[in-house]
Every structure is written in structure tokens, then in C-alpha cells.
Design a protein around this motif. Structure first.
Motif, mmCIF file in Angstrom:
data_model
loop_
_atom_site.group_PDB
_atom_site.id
_atom_site.type_symbol
_atom_site.label_atom_id
_atom_site.label_comp_id
_atom_site.label_asym_id
_atom_site.label_seq_id
_atom_site.Cartn_x
_atom_site.Cartn_y
_atom_site.Cartn_z
ATOM 1 N N ALA A 188 -37.206 66.283 9.371
ATOM 2 C CA ALA A 188 -38.344 65.987 10.246
ATOM 3 C C ALA A 188 -38.347 64.520 10.659
ATOM 4 O O ALA A 188 -38.652 64.185 11.815
ATOM 5 C CB ALA A 188 -39.648 66.345 9.543
ATOM 6 N N ALA A 189 -37.972 63.647 9.735
ATOM 7 C CA ALA A 189 -37.927 62.214 10.053
ATOM 8 C C ALA A 189 -36.880 61.927 11.121
ATOM 9 O O ALA A 189 -37.122 61.149 12.054
ATOM 10 C CB ALA A 189 -37.645 61.406 8.783
ATOM 11 N N GLU A 200 -44.465 58.289 12.637
ATOM 12 C CA GLU A 200 -44.362 59.597 11.972
ATOM 13 C C GLU A 200 -43.061 59.692 11.172
ATOM 14 O O GLU A 200 -43.036 60.303 10.095
ATOM 15 C CB GLU A 200 -44.443 60.720 13.005
ATOM 16 N N ALA A 201 -41.990 59.092 11.693
ATOM 17 C CA ALA A 201 -40.723 59.089 10.966
ATOM 18 C C ALA A 201 -40.866 58.335 9.648
ATOM 19 O O ALA A 201 -40.369 58.780 8.606
ATOM 20 C CB ALA A 201 -39.628 58.460 11.816
ATOM 21 N N ILE A 202 -41.551 57.207 9.687
ATOM 22 C CA ILE A 202 -41.752 56.426 8.465
ATOM 23 C C ILE A 202 -42.483 57.266 7.418
ATOM 24 O O ILE A 202 -42.089 57.295 6.242
ATOM 25 C CB ILE A 202 -42.540 55.135 8.783
ATOM 26 N N ARG A 206 -40.994 58.522 3.751
ATOM 27 C CA ARG A 206 -41.696 58.260 2.491
ATOM 28 C C ARG A 206 -41.930 59.542 1.707
ATOM 29 O O ARG A 206 -41.813 59.559 0.480
ATOM 30 C CB ARG A 206 -43.026 57.557 2.790
ATOM 31 N N LYS A 207 -42.260 60.624 2.417
ATOM 32 C CA LYS A 207 -42.418 61.906 1.729
ATOM 33 C C LYS A 207 -41.096 62.364 1.116
ATOM 34 O O LYS A 207 -41.076 62.882 -0.006
ATOM 35 C CB LYS A 207 -42.923 62.955 2.721
ATOM 36 N N GLU A 220 -32.772 53.715 2.859
ATOM 37 C CA GLU A 220 -31.874 53.108 3.841
ATOM 38 C C GLU A 220 -32.428 53.247 5.254
ATOM 39 O O GLU A 220 -32.459 52.287 6.032
ATOM 40 C CB GLU A 220 -30.499 53.770 3.761
ATOM 41 N N ARG A 221 -32.876 54.459 5.589
ATOM 42 C CA ARG A 221 -33.392 54.693 6.933
ATOM 43 C C ARG A 221 -34.674 53.903 7.187
ATOM 44 O O ARG A 221 -34.895 53.402 8.293
ATOM 45 C CB ARG A 221 -33.637 56.184 7.141
ATOM 46 N N LEU A 222 -35.513 53.780 6.178
ATOM 47 C CA LEU A 222 -36.709 52.952 6.331
ATOM 48 C C LEU A 222 -36.316 51.500 6.582
ATOM 49 O O LEU A 222 -36.915 50.817 7.425
ATOM 50 C CB LEU A 222 -37.588 53.057 5.076
ATOM 51 N N GLY A 223 -35.313 51.019 5.851
ATOM 52 C CA GLY A 223 -34.838 49.652 6.075
ATOM 53 C C GLY A 223 -34.353 49.450 7.491
ATOM 54 O O GLY A 223 -34.624 48.418 8.122
#
Length: 269
Positions: A188-189, A200-202, A206-207, A220-223
Motif C-alpha cells: 500500500a505504501a 499516506e505512504a509514510i 510505519r504500519k 529505508e523507504r521512510l529515510g
């Protein structure tokens, strides 16, 4: 921002030069780090989770069957398990049409089950026969509208065709069915990112991290997201979280060092 020349001043000319070098170093690996790595032999080229078959230990083909080659499997009674194992063996031998035929036979042998149809959809999608693959998943959905695996695989298929709205809808249905699985939230992210819905991706990343604390990918993707938003301290922290979970990631370590050098040179730590 490190890449902004308008932010430079005569007092900071040396720092700006350093920051440009740092950013050049970062950019050399960020886009590499930002590419989702495949998760096993069934992973799609697009950054979506590996296809799943929804098998439980009770419904998996006998483990010993995976050790058989095509000729050995052809000597066995043609149960659904054998046909699925045969399809897998054909795929390994580079015979996709024979694999698809075996999966179709397996589906006919267990008409009330979605397992063989998921295998069939995966094989068809690999060959680029997307319409037929979607039909297989739709047939599986008619049998069990609440099958998590079918929803993820259907989302993956739509993702590959750049139907991100359709992919996201399928992924979110899967997370509604089981909110404890990280793969659905990761998928979904990805779709949210493709649609430009970064906030929404963030939340979805996190979920995913909550569901699987050992997986470095959400961090990694959040970074990556924070970096591209100019939130360098947050990017450095999230990449550090990823490295903590996968110390072999030298690319992320280089990213972190480059951001630390930038922070040191600009006094923005």
C-alpha cells in the motif's frame, strides 16, 4: 537544503562546497537504495511484495515433491499437489506454457480452492499475459472474496500495469482483512508513493514497521522520503534504523556519513 544554491552565502562558501560533495555522494546511492529489492524468486519487477500463494502447512505440496524433477513428477499420481509441483518444476526448466497447463489441471482438481489459481495468475503475469492473469485472480476471488493472497497478487498485477488506483484498492482490502501483515502495508505504501500521496505512504510504512520490526525496508523507504523532503536529520535517523536491522547495507551507511558530513559542515546537526 544541501542542493539549494540560493541558500549559499559568502560566509558559507566552503560549507556549501562541502555540502555539494556530500549530496553528490548521497545521490549516488539514494536512488539505488530507493529501489525495492526483489523478495525471492516470485518477486515482480515492480516494487511490490513477492506474490503469495496463501498456503498453510496443511495445503502446501509435500515438501519432498519440490526435490523431484519433471520426469520424476510425471511418474506420480496426478493430484493437485503433484500438478502444482510439476508447474513449479516446468517453470524452473524454462517451460512456462507447460507450467501454466499444470496449474490449470491443479485448479480443475481442486475447484473450491484458490491455491492453484494464484499459482496460475503468477505464472501468467510473468509471461506478460496480464488479462488472463487477472481472470485467474478474479476466479479465485469468486471462490473466496476474502482471500488475502489473492488480493495482494491482484494488486501486484495492477501495479505492474501502472494501475496504481486499482492496486491500492486491492492492497487496502488485504490490510483490512489482516492488519498484522507487513507485506500488505508495504505494498500500500508503494502504491501511495506512485500516486503522490506521500503522507499516506509514510503512515503505511510505519504500519509495516510495526508489523515486522526486523525488516529494514520500511525504515529505508521512510529515510528516502524524508531525504527528498529536505528533512535530513529524520532521513539519517531512519536510515540508521534500517542499518541496525541490516548491517550489510554499505550504501545506506554511505548515505548516513554524507548527511553527517553535511550537518557538520553547516552546523545543522
Amino acid at each position: 537544503r544541501p542542493m539549494s544554491t540560493s541558500a549559499a552565502s559568502s560566509q558559507r562558501s566552503v560549507s556549501v562546497r562541502i555540502s555539494r560533495i556530500a549530496v553528490a555522494s548521497i545521490l549516488g546511492v539514494v536512488f539505488l537504495a530507493g529501489c525495492s529489492r526483489e523478495k525471492g524468486p516470485d518477486a515482480d519487477p515492480a516494487p511490490a511484495p513477492a506474490p503469495v500463494t496463501g498456503q498453510t502447512p496443511a495445503t502446501q505440496p509435500q515438501e519432498s515433491l519440490a526435490q523431484y524433477d519433471v520426469q520424476q513428477l510425471l511418474t506420480l499420481e496426478r493430484t493437485a499437489d503433484v500438478e502444482i509441483a510439476l508447474g513449479n518444476a516446468y517453470l524452473q526448466d524454462g517451460q512456462p506454457d507447460s507450467a501454466i497447463a499444470a496449474y490449470r489441471r491443479a485448479a480443475a482438481l481442486e475447484p473450491g480452492q484458490t491455491r492453484a489459481l494464484n499459482y496460475l495468475g503468477i505464472a501468467l503475469a510473468r509471461l506478460g499475459r496480464f488479462e488472463e492473469a487477472e481472470q485467474a485472480y478474479e476466479q479465485a476471488g469468486d471462490i473466496d472474496p476474502f482471500n488475502y493472497s489473492t488480493l495482494i497478487n491482484l494488486g501486484n498485477l495492477r501495479f505492474r500495469q501502472e494501475n496504481f488506483d486499482g492496486a491500492l484498492a486491492s492492497y487496502l482490502r488485504a490490510t483490512n482483512l489482516d492488519s498484522t501483515r507487513a507485506d500488505g502495508w508495504l505494498a500500500a505504501a508503494y502504491a501511495h508513493e506512485k500516486k503522490g500521496s506521500v503522507n499516506e505512504a509514510i503512515l503505511a510504512y510505519r504500519k509495516a514497521a510495526e508489523c515486522d520490526d526486523d525488516d529494514p525496508e520500511p525504515w529505508e523507504r521512510l529515510g528516502n522520503i524524508y531525504y527528498h523532503r529536505g528533512l535530513y536529520k529524520a532521513a539519517r535517523e531512519r536510515w540508521s534504523d534500517a542499518v541496525l536491522r541490516d548491517p550489510s547495507r554499505t550504501d545506506l551507511k554511505e548515505n548516513i556519513r554524507a548527511l553527517e558530513a553535511y550537518a557538520e559542515s553547516t552546523g545543522t546537526r
